[in-house]
Structures are given as structure tokens and as C-alpha cells.
Design a protein around this motif. Structure first.
Motif, PDB file in Angstrom:
ATOM      1  N   GLU A   1      78.992 -28.929 146.208  1.00 37.64           N
ATOM      2  CA  GLU A   1      79.417 -28.788 144.813  1.00 37.64           C
ATOM      3  C   GLU A   1      78.588 -29.729 143.948  1.00 37.64           C
ATOM      4  O   GLU A   1      78.761 -30.942 144.001  1.00 37.64           O
ATOM      5  CB  GLU A   1      80.902 -29.164 144.667  1.00 37.64           C
ATOM      6  N   PRO A   2      77.691 -29.204 143.122  1.00 38.03           N
ATOM      7  CA  PRO A   2      76.833 -30.073 142.309  1.00 38.03           C
ATOM      8  C   PRO A   2      77.625 -30.980 141.380  1.00 38.03           C
ATOM      9  O   PRO A   2      77.260 -32.148 141.201  1.00 38.03           O
ATOM     10  CB  PRO A   2      75.993 -29.080 141.496  1.00 38.03           C
ATOM     11  N   GLU A   3      78.734 -30.462 140.841  1.00 37.84           N
ATOM     12  CA  GLU A   3      79.531 -31.264 139.894  1.00 37.84           C
ATOM     13  C   GLU A   3      80.078 -32.523 140.578  1.00 37.84           C
ATOM     14  O   GLU A   3      80.128 -33.603 140.001  1.00 37.84           O
ATOM     15  CB  GLU A   3      80.707 -30.439 139.340  1.00 37.84           C
ATOM     16  N   PHE A   4      80.498 -32.323 141.816  1.00 39.65           N
ATOM     17  CA  PHE A   4      81.057 -33.405 142.605  1.00 39.65           C
ATOM     18  C   PHE A   4      80.013 -34.502 142.822  1.00 39.65           C
ATOM     19  O   PHE A   4      80.286 -35.698 142.689  1.00 39.65           O
ATOM     20  CB  PHE A   4      81.531 -32.811 143.936  1.00 39.65           C
ATOM     21  N   MET A   5      78.803 -34.070 143.105  1.00 40.80           N
ATOM     22  CA  MET A   5      77.703 -34.990 143.348  1.00 40.80           C
ATOM     23  C   MET A   5      77.337 -35.744 142.060  1.00 40.80           C
ATOM     24  O   MET A   5      77.104 -36.950 142.071  1.00 40.80           O
ATOM     25  CB  MET A   5      76.515 -34.158 143.845  1.00 40.80           C
ATOM     26  N   MET A   6      77.317 -35.009 140.955  1.00 41.05           N
ATOM     27  CA  MET A   6      77.040 -35.614 139.645  1.00 41.05           C
ATOM     28  C   MET A   6      78.010 -36.757 139.368  1.00 41.05           C
ATOM     29  O   MET A   6      77.635 -37.823 138.903  1.00 41.05           O
ATOM     30  CB  MET A   6      77.229 -34.582 138.525  1.00 41.05           C
ATOM     31  N   ARG A   7      79.301 -36.470 139.651  1.00 46.34           N
ATOM     32  CA  ARG A   7      80.325 -37.475 139.352  1.00 46.34           C
ATOM     33  C   ARG A   7      80.160 -38.700 140.243  1.00 46.34           C
ATOM     34  O   ARG A   7      80.273 -39.839 139.804  1.00 46.34           O
ATOM     35  CB  ARG A   7      81.722 -36.860 139.504  1.00 46.34           C
ATOM     36  N   ARG A   8      79.853 -38.433 141.511  1.00 45.10           N
ATOM     37  CA  ARG A   8      79.664 -39.536 142.448  1.00 45.10           C
ATOM     38  C   ARG A   8      78.524 -40.454 141.983  1.00 45.10           C
ATOM     39  O   ARG A   8      78.606 -41.672 142.044  1.00 45.10           O
ATOM     40  CB  ARG A   8      79.365 -38.955 143.841  1.00 45.10           C
ATOM     41  N   ILE A   9      77.456 -39.833 141.522  1.00 45.43           N
ATOM     42  CA  ILE A   9      76.310 -40.623 141.063  1.00 45.43           C
ATOM     43  C   ILE A   9      76.689 -41.445 139.830  1.00 45.43           C
ATOM     44  O   ILE A   9      76.411 -42.643 139.751  1.00 45.43           O
ATOM     45  CB  ILE A   9      75.094 -39.710 140.775  1.00 45.43           C
ATOM     46  N   ALA A  10      77.368 -40.795 138.886  1.00 36.71           N
ATOM     47  CA  ALA A  10      77.739 -41.488 137.643  1.00 36.71           C
ATOM     48  C   ALA A  10      78.736 -42.613 137.895  1.00 36.71           C
ATOM     49  O   ALA A  10      78.669 -43.666 137.264  1.00 36.71           O
ATOM     50  CB  ALA A  10      78.319 -40.481 136.654  1.00 36.71           C
ATOM     51  N   GLU A  11      79.681 -42.384 138.831  1.00 34.72           N
ATOM     52  CA  GLU A  11      80.769 -43.353 138.998  1.00 34.72           C
ATOM     53  C   GLU A  11      80.502 -44.406 140.067  1.00 34.72           C
ATOM     54  O   GLU A  11      80.994 -45.529 139.978  1.00 34.72           O
ATOM     55  CB  GLU A  11      82.073 -42.613 139.329  1.00 34.72           C
ATOM     56  N   GLU A  12      79.739 -44.002 141.117  1.00 36.90           N
ATOM     57  CA  GLU A  12      79.600 -44.930 142.245  1.00 36.90           C
ATOM     58  C   GLU A  12      78.164 -45.402 142.509  1.00 36.90           C
ATOM     59  O   GLU A  12      77.960 -46.507 142.981  1.00 36.90           O
ATOM     60  CB  GLU A  12      80.128 -44.272 143.529  1.00 36.90           C
ATOM     61  N   TRP A  13      77.207 -44.521 142.249  1.00 37.99           N
ATOM     62  CA  TRP A  13      75.831 -44.870 142.618  1.00 37.99           C
ATOM     63  C   TRP A  13      75.081 -45.578 141.492  1.00 37.99           C
ATOM     64  O   TRP A  13      74.204 -46.394 141.761  1.00 37.99           O
ATOM     65  CB  TRP A  13      75.040 -43.626 143.046  1.00 37.99           C
ATOM     66  N   ALA A  14      75.410 -45.235 140.273  1.00 35.43           N
ATOM     67  CA  ALA A  14      74.710 -45.875 139.150  1.00 35.43           C
ATOM     68  C   ALA A  14      75.671 -46.084 137.988  1.00 35.43           C
ATOM     69  O   ALA A  14      75.449 -45.598 136.877  1.00 35.43           O
ATOM     70  CB  ALA A  14      73.515 -45.029 138.724  1.00 35.43           C
ATOM     71  N   PRO A  15      76.777 -46.804 138.235  1.00 31.78           N
ATOM     72  CA  PRO A  15      77.796 -46.935 137.199  1.00 31.78           C
ATOM     73  C   PRO A  15      77.317 -47.784 136.018  1.00 31.78           C
ATOM     74  O   PRO A  15      76.670 -48.818 136.208  1.00 31.78           O
ATOM     75  CB  PRO A  15      78.954 -47.615 137.924  1.00 31.78           C
ATOM     76  N   ALA A  16      77.657 -47.311 134.846  1.00 36.99           N
ATOM     77  CA  ALA A  16      77.275 -48.033 133.628  1.00 36.99           C
ATOM     78  C   ALA A  16      77.873 -49.440 133.628  1.00 36.99           C
ATOM     79  O   ALA A  16      77.249 -50.381 133.133  1.00 36.99           O
ATOM     80  CB  ALA A  16      77.742 -47.246 132.408  1.00 36.99           C
ATOM     81  N   TRP A  17      79.064 -49.584 134.215  1.00 31.74           N
ATOM     82  CA  TRP A  17      79.689 -50.918 134.208  1.00 31.74           C
ATOM     83  C   TRP A  17      78.922 -51.915 135.066  1.00 31.74           C
ATOM     84  O   TRP A  17      79.111 -53.121 134.953  1.00 31.74           O
ATOM     85  CB  TRP A  17      81.170 -50.846 134.626  1.00 31.74           C
ATOM     86  N   ARG A  18      77.998 -51.423 135.916  1.00 33.90           N
ATOM     87  CA  ARG A  18      77.138 -52.345 136.667  1.00 33.90           C
ATOM     88  C   ARG A  18      75.760 -52.405 136.010  1.00 33.90           C
ATOM     89  O   ARG A  18      74.767 -52.727 136.648  1.00 33.90           O
ATOM     90  CB  ARG A  18      77.049 -51.889 138.134  1.00 33.90           C
ATOM     91  N   ASN A  19      75.711 -52.029 134.734  1.00 32.99           N
ATOM     92  CA  ASN A  19      74.445 -52.087 133.971  1.00 32.99           C
ATOM     93  C   ASN A  19      73.394 -51.122 134.487  1.00 32.99           C
ATOM     94  O   ASN A  19      72.199 -51.410 134.431  1.00 32.99           O
ATOM     95  CB  ASN A  19      73.856 -53.505 134.001  1.00 32.99           C
ATOM     96  N   MET A  20      73.863 -49.972 135.000  1.00 35.63           N
ATOM     97  CA  MET A  20      72.910 -49.040 135.592  1.00 35.63           C
ATOM     98  C   MET A  20      72.794 -47.773 134.750  1.00 35.63           C
ATOM     99  O   MET A  20      73.746 -47.339 134.114  1.00 35.63           O
ATOM    100  CB  MET A  20      73.345 -48.651 137.011  1.00 35.63           C
ATOM    101  N   THR A  21      71.609 -47.206 134.779  1.00 32.91           N
ATOM    102  CA  THR A  21      71.397 -45.882 134.200  1.00 32.91           C
ATOM    103  C   THR A  21      70.749 -45.027 135.282  1.00 32.91           C
ATOM    104  O   THR A  21      70.236 -45.546 136.282  1.00 32.91           O
ATOM    105  CB  THR A  21      70.463 -45.939 132.983  1.00 32.91           C
ATOM    106  N   TYR A  22      70.788 -43.729 135.084  1.00 30.28           N
ATOM    107  CA  TYR A  22      70.183 -42.865 136.102  1.00 30.28           C
ATOM    108  C   TYR A  22      69.650 -41.607 135.451  1.00 30.28           C
ATOM    109  O   TYR A  22      69.999 -41.258 134.322  1.00 30.28           O
ATOM    110  CB  TYR A  22      71.207 -42.497 137.186  1.00 30.28           C
TER     111      TYR A  22
END
Ligand SMILES: [Zn+2]
Ligand SMILES: [Zn+2]
Length: 427
Positions: free
Chosen positions: A292-313
């Protein structure tokens, strides 16, 4: 046409002809497409009744060669054999032989970038037609096309993606496509009914710079390394499933780190006593058609490159996972697809065995044809061959190459003489 056939060295046997094609350096980032097209055009010109056309769908340095063998019933949907002109780069110093010399070793191995991926198929198609014409005087019922496309290895946007959208492609009325597959390490041929979808993920982190001696929170490096840990844990979970035999490589989501860009350069390497304020890393992600691409998108936004950790992707999706109705891009490998049955018969007629159809763990231009609703199989006739695509010392046994020509003779004959399929079947 402006092609200069005199410059082309067409040898009298298939192995030297293959070597000469391999010697044309079509590796990125500066593929010599013109030389490759010139060579193929000259070879096709030696085979009676073949027609060649060069299309320029983007820029003049990205030709697409189309070779046509007209069938006796042009109203039937045609069959397309596809091969890409380009290859990935090679690091010559890490090879046993120059990757663009196409060295033939005493034990019959041809070393070359592109030997497996996929200059073999491109030449084998033509060699098979040459055989069918000269030895059997065979004439196809359906028209047969061979396409040689640029830029597959960089996502196909200026190649097959443009081609399938062109009026030239629509006019071909393609009913079935055969594209590249992958080598088989045993004596069964492999066939692929779907690709994984490629995503390029770039994650960047910004953070607090400071003295190399200081321990503090929220440095760019710390933020990136936390993400790397999370991503590598996800990778480990996928890989564990594969190792435990629960899923094939191509059935899980893969993620692999491919580059890291960090540090402050100095004449002797990197400044060691400064913590950088910006760092980045790149990942190759492949999603099976079931993901599910949507699921992967969310994982990246929330866990792999979260804005709260100063990350962008940034995610670059290269070709969709689904067709315009949202169906996964799969080609049927059962009796509902008459082309499948004909393909299977051809392998049997060639004396070959076929492994259970698979999803390809990498990605090919086949996805663009499947997106158009055209049944497309991935197939490269290489058995008992180590899988060396994109690797150092890519090679192909000359005996395997020659056997592949025979296999294509059967495939081309059966597919092009197949009179039963209605266009809508198998889609
Ligand atoms: Zn390829
Ligand atoms: Zn490749």
C-alpha cells in the motif's frame, strides 16, 4: 537516414556480433545511443524484409529504434519485443576485464557491462529472426516489432514512458509484449508477470552545529542516524521474512541505503572537529504490487523523516504501481491469458522448463506497457547463470547466449503465428 553503415563492423558469427554490440559504451551518464542504433540498424539491414525506423520522442541524443517484421495479417494485434539500449555504469578497475572490451575467456565467458542486462536480448531477437528467415523462410502471421529504448536504467521517463504515450506506439496496435527478465541459477527459465515499483527516497536532516568535542542534543548527524536505525530495522524485518522462507525477495518491501552525504570537506578529507549542520542520505526502495503506497508514505513522514526531528524528505516515484483504474499491474499467468499459454508452449517446444512465474525484484519498462493494459512478460533466456546485473564482472556464457537465440526462435514463431486471441483477452 543518416546512418553510416560502412563504419559498422558486422562479423560473420553471432558471438562476435554480440561482442561488437557490447563494445558500444551505452553506460550512464553518457550513453552513446547513436552508435548503438547505428549498429543495430546496420545489422537489421542484412536481414531481408525488416524495416527500421528511428524515433526521437524527446531530444536528438535519445533515439528509439523500432524494427518491424511485417506479418501476413496486419489487422491482427502485433507482438512487441523490447530491449533497452542503456546500461548502468561500471568501475573498470574492479573488473577482471575491461567492461567495454567484451572479452571472451578461454572457457567461453563474455565479460561486459550489459551482457545480461540486457544487450543479450536485444541481439538475440535479431539473430533469431535472421535464423527463421534464412533457414526456414518463415513468414509471420502477426506483425512483430522490436523496440530499442533509451534511459531504462534511469527510470524510462525519456524512453518507454514517452513511447507508450506516442501516436507511433498506438499505431502499432500491440497485443502482447516480451521484455527483459533475469538470469536463473538453475536449469529452469524464469518468467516475470509484475515488477516492483521503484521509489528513490532522499532524507535530509538539519541540526545544531558545534564543536566536535561537545555532546549535545539535536545535531544533524544524530537526527539522521536515528532515522537510519529505524529504516535499517524495517529492512531487517523484511529480510528476516525472506531468510525464513516466508516470502520471496520480490514479495517484500526492500529498502537499501545507497549514499550518504555528510561532513565538512577539507583538503585532507573531512574536518574532524566540527559537527555539520546539514546531512543527507539516499535509499532505494522497491514496493511489490501488493504494498500500500499510502501506508509507506505515512511511515516515511512519521517515522523515517519526521519533521519533529528536523528532517525533510523527498520521494521520487518512478512509474506507478497501479493502472488508471487502481488495479495492480499484473499480467495473468493462467488460461485467462491466451498469450501466456502460447508463451509456455514455446518454452516447451524449445525443450526448456519454466519455473513458477515470479514478481521481478527490480523494475523494468514492462510497467509502462502493463499500465496501458497490454499483457507483458519479463523473460531473458539465461539459465545456469549467476545473477550479475549491475554487478562487477557481469558476464554471460557464449553457450547460454546461443541457446537463447534458439529459444527466441520458438517464441517468435509461436507468438507471431498465433491466430486465436481476441484483443481484450489477457488484459
Ligand atoms: Zn535491464
Ligand atoms: Zn538494469
Amino acid at each position: 537516414s543518416t546512418h553510416n553503415h560502412e563504419q559498422v563492423n558486422l562479423e560473420s558469427n553471432p558471438i562476435s556480433r554480440f561482442q561488437n554490440y557490447l563494445r558500444i559504451n551505452t553506460a550512464h551518464p553518457t550513453p552513446d545511443y547513436a552508435a548503438a542504433v547505428n549498429y543495430l540498424t546496420a545489422f537489421a539491414a542484412t536481414i531481408p524484409t525488416l524495416q527500421t525506423r528511428t524515433l526521437y520522442l524527446t531530444t536528438p541524443d535519445k533515439p528509439l529504434l523500432l524494427i518491424t517484421w511485417p506479418g501476413s495479417n496486419p489487422s491482427l494485434p502485433a507482438v512487441l519485443f523490447n530491449s533497452h539500449l542503456d546500461s548502468v555504469p561500471a568501475e573498470p578497475s574492479k573488473w577482471l576485464h575491461d567492461p567495454f572490451a567484451a572479452h571472451l575467456s578461454d572457457d567461453g565467458k563474455i565479460y561486459a557491462r550489459g551482457a545480461q542486462d540486457d544487450k543479450c536480448t536485444g541481439m538475440q531477437y535479431l539473430e533469431a529472426i535472421k535464423e527463421l528467415k534464412s533457414n526456414l523462410d518463415y513468414t509471420p502471421l502477426r506483425t512483430l516489432h522490436i523496440s530499442y529504448v533509451p534511459d531504462e536504467e534511469v527510470g524510462g521517463l525519456d524512453g518507454m514512458a514517452k513511447f507508450v504515450e506516442s501516436k507511433e506506439f498506438k499505431e502499432l496496435n500491440i497485443g502482447f509484449v516480451l521484455d527483459e527478465g533475469q538470469a536463473s541459477v538453475n536449469d529452469e527459465f524464469r518468467v516475470f508477470y509484475a515488477d516492483r515499483s521503484p521509489w528513490k527516497l532522499v532524507i535530509k536532516s538539519a541540526g545544531v552545529p558545534g564543536h566536535g568535542s561537545r555532546m549535545y542534543d539535536n545535531s544533524a548527524m544524530e537526527n539522521l542516524m536515528k532515522s537510519v536505525e529505524v529504516i535499517m530495522k524495517f529492512r531487517e524485518n523484511s529480510f528476516d521474512l525472506v531468510k525464513a522462507g516466508q516470502a520471496a525477495n520480490s514479495e517484500v518491501i526492500s529498502v537499501n541505503p545507497v549514499y550518504m552525504k555528510a561532513g565538512i570537506p577539507s583538503p585532507s578529507g573531512f574536518v574532524m572537529n566540527m559537527q555539520p549542520s546539514e546531512v543527507e542520505a539516499g535509499f532505494d526502495i522497491r514496493l511489490p504490487p501488493t504494498a500500500e503506497p499510502e501506508f509507506m508514505m505515512r511511515r516515511i513522514a512519521e517515522e523515517w523523516a519526521p519533521a519533529w526531528r528536523n528532517m525533510t524528505y523527498q520521494i521520487t516515484e518512478q512509474g506507478s504501481l497501479r493502472d488508471y483504474l487502481g488495479r495492480p499491474l499484473l499480467t495473468a499467468t493462467n488460461e485467462s491469458n491466451p498469450w501466456w499459454s502460447v508463451f509456455k508452449q514455446a518454452i516447451t517446444a524449445a525443450g526448456g522448463k519454466l519455473a513458477k512465474p515470479e514478481i521481478l525484484s527490480s523494475t523494468t519498462d514492462a510497467r509502462f506497457m502493463r499500465q496501458m493494459g497490454i499483457p507483458t512478460l519479463g523473460f531473458s533466456p539465461m539459465k545456469n547463470t549467476p545473477i550479475l546485473l549491475h554487478d562487477h564482472n557481469e558476464l554471460l556464457e557464449s553457450s547460454v547466449y546461443l541457446e537463447g537465440i534458439k529459444v527466441y526462435e520458438h517464441i517468435i514463431r509461436l507468438l507471431s503465428s498465433f491466430d486465436g486471441a481476441s484483443v481484450s483477452e489477457g488484459r
